[in-house]
Write a protein that holds these residues in place. Structure first.
Motif, mmCIF file in Angstrom:
data_model
loop_
_atom_site.group_PDB
_atom_site.id
_atom_site.type_symbol
_atom_site.label_atom_id
_atom_site.label_comp_id
_atom_site.label_asym_id
_atom_site.label_seq_id
_atom_site.Cartn_x
_atom_site.Cartn_y
_atom_site.Cartn_z
ATOM 1 N N ASP A 15 0.812 -1.226 0.000
ATOM 2 C CA ASP A 15 0.000 0.000 0.000
ATOM 3 C C ASP A 15 0.842 1.271 0.000
ATOM 4 O O ASP A 15 0.466 2.286 0.591
ATOM 5 C CB ASP A 15 -0.984 0.013 1.179
ATOM 6 N N ILE A 16 1.981 1.208 -0.672
ATOM 7 C CA ILE A 16 2.830 2.381 -0.849
ATOM 8 C C ILE A 16 2.638 2.871 -2.274
ATOM 9 O O ILE A 16 2.736 2.104 -3.229
ATOM 10 C CB ILE A 16 4.311 2.039 -0.570
ATOM 11 N N ASP A 17 2.355 4.153 -2.406
ATOM 12 C CA ASP A 17 2.098 4.742 -3.714
ATOM 13 C C ASP A 17 3.407 4.895 -4.478
ATOM 14 O O ASP A 17 4.236 5.748 -4.150
ATOM 15 C CB ASP A 17 1.413 6.099 -3.538
ATOM 16 N N PHE A 18 3.607 4.039 -5.448
ATOM 17 C CA PHE A 18 4.780 4.106 -6.332
ATOM 18 C C PHE A 18 4.309 3.646 -7.693
ATOM 19 O O PHE A 18 3.916 2.490 -7.858
ATOM 20 C CB PHE A 18 5.909 3.205 -5.808
ATOM 21 N N ASP A 19 4.315 4.536 -8.682
ATOM 22 C CA ASP A 19 3.687 4.210 -9.959
ATOM 23 C C ASP A 19 4.664 4.081 -11.125
ATOM 24 O O ASP A 19 4.253 4.012 -12.272
ATOM 25 C CB ASP A 19 2.612 5.235 -10.296
ATOM 26 N N LYS A 20 5.951 4.010 -10.857
ATOM 27 C CA LYS A 20 6.927 3.885 -11.939
ATOM 28 C C LYS A 20 7.418 2.445 -12.046
ATOM 29 O O LYS A 20 7.702 1.796 -11.038
ATOM 30 C CB LYS A 20 8.112 4.810 -11.689
ATOM 31 N N ASP A 21 7.501 1.975 -13.287
ATOM 32 C CA ASP A 21 8.058 0.638 -13.499
ATOM 33 C C ASP A 21 9.542 0.666 -13.151
ATOM 34 O O ASP A 21 10.288 1.529 -13.631
ATOM 35 C CB ASP A 21 7.872 0.212 -14.960
ATOM 36 N N TYR A 22 9.959 -0.266 -12.296
ATOM 37 C CA TYR A 22 11.357 -0.319 -11.849
ATOM 38 C C TYR A 22 11.692 -1.771 -11.511
ATOM 39 O O TYR A 22 11.217 -2.309 -10.520
ATOM 40 C CB TYR A 22 11.559 0.564 -10.613
ATOM 41 N N ILE A 23 12.470 -2.391 -12.377
ATOM 42 C CA ILE A 23 12.828 -3.804 -12.230
ATOM 43 C C ILE A 23 14.320 -3.912 -11.944
ATOM 44 O O ILE A 23 15.144 -3.301 -12.627
ATOM 45 C CB ILE A 23 12.509 -4.602 -13.522
ATOM 46 N N VAL A 24 14.659 -4.707 -10.926
ATOM 47 C CA VAL A 24 16.056 -4.982 -10.606
ATOM 48 C C VAL A 24 16.329 -6.441 -10.975
ATOM 49 O O VAL A 24 15.640 -7.345 -10.494
ATOM 50 C CB VAL A 24 16.357 -4.768 -9.104
ATOM 51 N N LEU A 25 17.309 -6.649 -11.843
ATOM 52 C CA LEU A 25 17.736 -7.999 -12.192
ATOM 53 C C LEU A 25 19.034 -8.287 -11.450
ATOM 54 O O LEU A 25 19.989 -7.510 -11.545
ATOM 55 C CB LEU A 25 17.981 -8.127 -13.698
ATOM 56 N N GLU A 26 19.048 -9.367 -10.700
ATOM 57 C CA GLU A 26 20.283 -9.798 -10.063
ATOM 58 C C GLU A 26 20.884 -10.863 -10.961
ATOM 59 O O GLU A 26 20.251 -11.884 -11.241
ATOM 60 C CB GLU A 26 20.010 -10.315 -8.659
#
Length: 128
Positions: A44-55
């Motif tokens: 329930d945190i407002d974050f609307d940007k796509d952000y993917i971390v690949l390890e």
């Protein structure tokens, strides 16, 4: 500069798929794909940007550097991020050569530079 970041000509999904293929050509596998937007929204945190971390990891290289100095494990696996920056898809990574400077070992620095070149090559190929 501590990072390497470029803008992709592809959309998010195409960039990630292409990046995975290019990483495989360099003998790196994706261990984990962390969707930060999804995780934050599930809390329930407002974050609307796509952000993917690949390890990503190359097991032979990981073994080689860990045998030399176990503190390098603090930097493993390598991270590559793919994110939306005002409608443009960016791909980047913290440079292994900069991070390895913290352990002050020239032999490890040479290995890190080689790994960095291979990861950058994968990024460069993936965004076209």
């Amino acid at each position: 500069m501590f990072h390497y970041t470029l803008t992709s000509k592809r959309n998010m999904d195409q960039t990630i798929q292409s990046l995975k293929e290019c990483l495989s050509e360099e003998k790196f596998g994706v261990l984990w794909e962390f969707d930060i937007k999804e995780k934050l929204q599930s809390k329930d945190i407002d974050f609307d940007k796509d952000y993917i971390v690949l390890e990503v990891c190359n097991p032979q290289e990981a073994s080689r550097v860990l045998k030399k100095n176990q503190l390098v494990g603090y930097f493993l696996p390598c991270k590559i991020v793919v994110f939306d920056d005002k409608g443009k898809i960016k791909v980047g990574l913290p440079k292994p050569s900069v991070m390895i400077d913290l352990v002050e070992d020239e032999e490890l620095k040479e290995i890190a530079i080689d790994i960095e070149k291979r990861l950058i090559s994968a990024i460069d190929k993936s965004i076209k």
